[in-house]
Write a protein that holds these residues in place. Structure first.
Motif, PDB file in Angstrom:
ATOM      1  N   GLY A 164      75.460  61.191  54.674  1.00  0.00           N
ATOM      2  CA  GLY A 164      74.140  61.368  55.254  1.00  0.00           C
ATOM      3  C   GLY A 164      73.906  60.481  56.462  1.00  0.00           C
ATOM      4  O   GLY A 164      73.310  60.897  57.453  1.00  0.00           O
ATOM      5  N   VAL A 165      74.384  59.243  56.392  1.00  0.00           N
ATOM      6  CA  VAL A 165      74.245  58.328  57.532  1.00  0.00           C
ATOM      7  C   VAL A 165      75.035  58.833  58.727  1.00  0.00           C
ATOM      8  O   VAL A 165      74.551  58.819  59.869  1.00  0.00           O
ATOM      9  CB  VAL A 165      74.701  56.914  57.133  1.00  0.00           C
ATOM     10  CG1 VAL A 165      74.793  56.005  58.358  1.00  0.00           C
ATOM     11  CG2 VAL A 165      73.746  56.313  56.103  1.00  0.00           C
ATOM     12  N   ASN A 166      76.253  59.299  58.489  1.00  0.00           N
ATOM     13  CA  ASN A 166      77.073  59.810  59.589  1.00  0.00           C
ATOM     14  C   ASN A 166      76.518  61.098  60.183  1.00  0.00           C
ATOM     15  O   ASN A 166      76.879  61.471  61.306  1.00  0.00           O
ATOM     16  CB  ASN A 166      78.505  60.044  59.107  1.00  0.00           C
ATOM     17  CG  ASN A 166      79.238  58.745  58.814  1.00  0.00           C
ATOM     18  OD1 ASN A 166      78.936  57.700  59.400  1.00  0.00           O
ATOM     19  ND2 ASN A 166      80.200  58.792  57.897  1.00  0.00           N
ATOM     20  N   ALA A 167      75.650  61.786  59.430  1.00  0.00           N
ATOM     21  CA  ALA A 167      75.060  63.027  59.937  1.00  0.00           C
ATOM     22  C   ALA A 167      73.846  62.789  60.826  1.00  0.00           C
ATOM     23  O   ALA A 167      73.350  63.731  61.449  1.00  0.00           O
ATOM     24  CB  ALA A 167      74.660  63.930  58.767  1.00  0.00           C
ATOM     25  N   MET A 191      68.528  55.032  60.039  1.00  0.00           N
ATOM     26  CA  MET A 191      69.629  55.807  59.483  1.00  0.00           C
ATOM     27  C   MET A 191      69.485  56.054  57.982  1.00  0.00           C
ATOM     28  O   MET A 191      69.601  57.190  57.513  1.00  0.00           O
ATOM     29  CB  MET A 191      70.955  55.109  59.792  1.00  0.00           C
ATOM     30  CG  MET A 191      71.202  54.912  61.283  1.00  0.00           C
ATOM     31  SD  MET A 191      72.741  54.056  61.661  1.00  0.00           S
ATOM     32  CE  MET A 191      73.923  55.349  61.307  1.00  0.00           C
ATOM     33  N   LEU A 192      69.236  54.980  57.215  1.00  0.00           N
ATOM     34  CA  LEU A 192      69.154  55.148  55.765  1.00  0.00           C
ATOM     35  C   LEU A 192      68.003  56.055  55.326  1.00  0.00           C
ATOM     36  O   LEU A 192      68.197  56.907  54.444  1.00  0.00           O
ATOM     37  CB  LEU A 192      69.056  53.783  55.083  1.00  0.00           C
ATOM     38  CG  LEU A 192      70.359  52.990  54.976  1.00  0.00           C
ATOM     39  CD1 LEU A 192      70.123  51.651  54.306  1.00  0.00           C
ATOM     40  CD2 LEU A 192      71.414  53.790  54.214  1.00  0.00           C
ATOM     41  N   PRO A 193      66.798  55.918  55.891  1.00  0.00           N
ATOM     42  CA  PRO A 193      65.733  56.842  55.467  1.00  0.00           C
ATOM     43  C   PRO A 193      66.076  58.309  55.702  1.00  0.00           C
ATOM     44  O   PRO A 193      65.814  59.163  54.845  1.00  0.00           O
ATOM     45  CB  PRO A 193      64.537  56.393  56.316  1.00  0.00           C
ATOM     46  CG  PRO A 193      64.798  54.956  56.613  1.00  0.00           C
ATOM     47  CD  PRO A 193      66.274  54.858  56.785  1.00  0.00           C
ATOM     48  N   GLN A 194      66.666  58.607  56.862  1.00  0.00           N
ATOM     49  CA  GLN A 194      67.039  59.992  57.136  1.00  0.00           C
ATOM     50  C   GLN A 194      68.180  60.452  56.241  1.00  0.00           C
ATOM     51  O   GLN A 194      68.204  61.604  55.777  1.00  0.00           O
ATOM     52  CB  GLN A 194      67.436  60.151  58.602  1.00  0.00           C
ATOM     53  CG  GLN A 194      66.296  59.965  59.582  1.00  0.00           C
ATOM     54  CD  GLN A 194      66.684  60.390  60.983  1.00  0.00           C
ATOM     55  OE1 GLN A 194      66.990  61.552  61.232  1.00  0.00           O
ATOM     56  NE2 GLN A 194      66.668  59.444  61.906  1.00  0.00           N
ATOM     57  N   LEU A 200      69.118  63.812  49.439  1.00  0.00           N
ATOM     58  CA  LEU A 200      68.446  63.627  48.152  1.00  0.00           C
ATOM     59  C   LEU A 200      68.769  64.727  47.149  1.00  0.00           C
ATOM     60  O   LEU A 200      69.023  64.433  45.973  1.00  0.00           O
ATOM     61  CB  LEU A 200      66.933  63.514  48.363  1.00  0.00           C
ATOM     62  CG  LEU A 200      66.137  62.945  47.185  1.00  0.00           C
ATOM     63  CD1 LEU A 200      66.673  61.584  46.770  1.00  0.00           C
ATOM     64  CD2 LEU A 200      64.650  62.837  47.549  1.00  0.00           C
ATOM     65  N   PRO A 201      68.777  66.010  47.525  1.00  0.00           N
ATOM     66  CA  PRO A 201      69.173  67.028  46.539  1.00  0.00           C
ATOM     67  C   PRO A 201      70.585  66.812  45.994  1.00  0.00           C
ATOM     68  O   PRO A 201      70.824  66.996  44.799  1.00  0.00           O
ATOM     69  CB  PRO A 201      69.077  68.339  47.337  1.00  0.00           C
ATOM     70  CG  PRO A 201      68.097  68.050  48.422  1.00  0.00           C
ATOM     71  CD  PRO A 201      68.329  66.614  48.791  1.00  0.00           C
ATOM     72  N   THR A 202      71.525  66.409  46.858  1.00  0.00           N
ATOM     73  CA  THR A 202      72.879  66.149  46.398  1.00  0.00           C
ATOM     74  C   THR A 202      72.930  64.931  45.485  1.00  0.00           C
ATOM     75  O   THR A 202      73.672  64.918  44.483  1.00  0.00           O
ATOM     76  CB  THR A 202      73.810  65.928  47.608  1.00  0.00           C
ATOM     77  OG1 THR A 202      73.696  67.027  48.501  1.00  0.00           O
ATOM     78  CG2 THR A 202      75.256  65.782  47.163  1.00  0.00           C
ATOM     79  N   MET A 203      72.142  63.927  45.793  1.00  0.00           N
ATOM     80  CA  MET A 203      72.098  62.741  44.949  1.00  0.00           C
ATOM     81  C   MET A 203      71.539  63.070  43.567  1.00  0.00           C
ATOM     82  O   MET A 203      72.043  62.578  42.548  1.00  0.00           O
ATOM     83  CB  MET A 203      71.260  61.659  45.629  1.00  0.00           C
ATOM     84  CG  MET A 203      71.865  61.132  46.926  1.00  0.00           C
ATOM     85  SD  MET A 203      70.720  60.141  47.917  1.00  0.00           S
ATOM     86  CE  MET A 203      70.500  58.734  46.831  1.00  0.00           C
ATOM     87  N   ILE A 204      70.519  63.914  43.528  1.00  0.00           N
ATOM     88  CA  ILE A 204      69.966  64.301  42.235  1.00  0.00           C
ATOM     89  C   ILE A 204      70.954  65.187  41.475  1.00  0.00           C
ATOM     90  O   ILE A 204      71.069  65.101  40.244  1.00  0.00           O
ATOM     91  CB  ILE A 204      68.622  65.011  42.425  1.00  0.00           C
ATOM     92  CG1 ILE A 204      67.604  64.044  43.028  1.00  0.00           C
ATOM     93  CG2 ILE A 204      68.097  65.567  41.109  1.00  0.00           C
ATOM     94  CD1 ILE A 204      66.241  64.642  43.274  1.00  0.00           C
ATOM     95  N   SER A 205      71.689  66.013  42.194  1.00  0.00           N
ATOM     96  CA  SER A 205      72.718  66.816  41.541  1.00  0.00           C
ATOM     97  C   SER A 205      73.782  65.930  40.900  1.00  0.00           C
ATOM     98  O   SER A 205      74.293  66.242  39.815  1.00  0.00           O
ATOM     99  CB  SER A 205      73.367  67.766  42.552  1.00  0.00           C
ATOM    100  OG  SER A 205      72.419  68.673  43.071  1.00  0.00           O
ATOM    101  N   GLN A 206      74.110  64.818  41.554  1.00  0.00           N
ATOM    102  CA  GLN A 206      75.050  63.881  40.958  1.00  0.00           C
ATOM    103  C   GLN A 206      74.443  63.203  39.737  1.00  0.00           C
ATOM    104  O   GLN A 206      75.158  62.850  38.795  1.00  0.00           O
ATOM    105  CB  GLN A 206      75.473  62.832  41.995  1.00  0.00           C
ATOM    106  CG  GLN A 206      76.543  61.861  41.514  1.00  0.00           C
ATOM    107  CD  GLN A 206      77.827  62.540  41.102  1.00  0.00           C
ATOM    108  OE1 GLN A 206      78.213  63.568  41.687  1.00  0.00           O
ATOM    109  NE2 GLN A 206      78.501  62.010  40.093  1.00  0.00           N
TER     110      GLN A 206
END
Length: 295
Positions: A164-167, A191-194, A200-206
């Motif tokens: 996400g940061v690299n994006a 960077m981190l907030p974005q 966030l959806p991927t993090m919740i999927s994990q």
């Protein structure tokens, strides 16, 4: 023939073929369900006595306690894995080679080791240490499971956050540096907030994976839901047999319900995030009818 960005819209023959495949596939699924119910009936797994065990207060209490202990492990491991993932992501993006290499090595190591081995090794080490001190606590299996889940899922979350940061568009980063912001300020304020919002959806999927992996606690005899189910199925006898099938179906349905709840949360957050980024409210059917003068 209209087309989409991702695929070409099917033509008349393709639509007919898709309908045939849908009907055949649905019939196959229904046939499999019917065959399963038939075999369960032949084995006596559909008898009322088998399913009546869930009316027993002791069985319901065991399931409730198993669900609560599972959610307890998931809550602690989920929060700690997010914190660890954030720290590892920042460390891997560091300009210091030592910090970056250490974080990379840690992530690659624990992503490569099977989670079950990590949990069992931690449980064995904790148990051996406490036994040598003459103290064996009930929290040994709990912390072995929590730390194992935290380490593995934290490494995965770190890679998600790093992606996400690299994006984040490079122009935003360059503009922030041009304004005189330091690297720590650019990371924490831009960077981190974005990255967290977009991933966030991927993090919740994990986190759904973390919830399912709590079932590995049965291998170290931690009384989570799967261990409680296995204990019940081994100790209860109905019509001369253990009601393993009935217990597995009920416990599996509970796991599915919990995972679907988390998946629904991820979908809701993703839709809410899209509205927040665009700032455009979704029009309802009533709004459209008023605008068109059809109300």
């Amino acid at each position: 023939m209209s087309s989409s960005v991702l695929y070409d819209a099917p033509g008349p023959k393709a639509r007919v073929r898709n309908r045939i495949y849908t009907v055949v596939g649905s019939l196959a699924v229904l046939g499999l369900i019917a065959f399963t119910l038939y075999r369960m009936n032949v084995k006596g797994q559909l008898e009322p006595e088998v399913w009546n065990i869930f009316n027993n207060a002791g069985v319901r209490t065991s399931i409730r306690d198993g669900v609560l202990t599972t959610l307890k492990v998931f809550a602690v491991a989920g929060v700690l894995s997010l914190v660890l993932g954030l720290l590892l992501a920042v460390a891997r993006l560091s300009e210091h080679k030592t910090v970056r290499w250490a974080a990379t090595g840690f992530i690659e190591l624990f992503r490569a080791i099977p989670l079950l081995i990590t949990i069992y090794a931690l449980w064995f080490l904790f148990l051996t240490y406490k036994t040598s001190l003459g103290v064996v606590g009930d929290n040994t299996a709990f912390w072995a499971l929590v730390i194992g889940l935290t380490v593995y899922n934290g490494c995965v979350q770190a890679e998600v956050i790093r992606a996400g940061v690299n994006a984040v568009p490079r122009g935003q980063v360059e503009a922030a540096y041009a304004l005189g912001l330091r690297k720590s300020q650019v990371m924490t304020m831009l960077m981190l907030p974005q990255a967290v919002r977009s991933m966030l959806p991927t993090m919740i999927s994990q986190l759904v994976v973390t919830l399912k992996d709590t079932s590995l606690g049965y291998i170290i005899t931690y009384s989570e839901l799967l261990f409680a189910a296995r204990t019940m199925a081994s100790n209860i006898i109905v019509n001369g047999e253990n009601p393993i099938t009935a217990v597995v179906i009920v416990v599996g349905a509970i796991y599915v319900a919990l995972c679907l709840a988390l998946a629904a949360l991820a979908t809701w957050i993703e839709r809410r995030g899209r509205r927040a980024r665009t700032g455009i409210a979704v029009a309802t059917a009533t709004d459209l009818s008023v605008v068109n003068g059809t109300d």
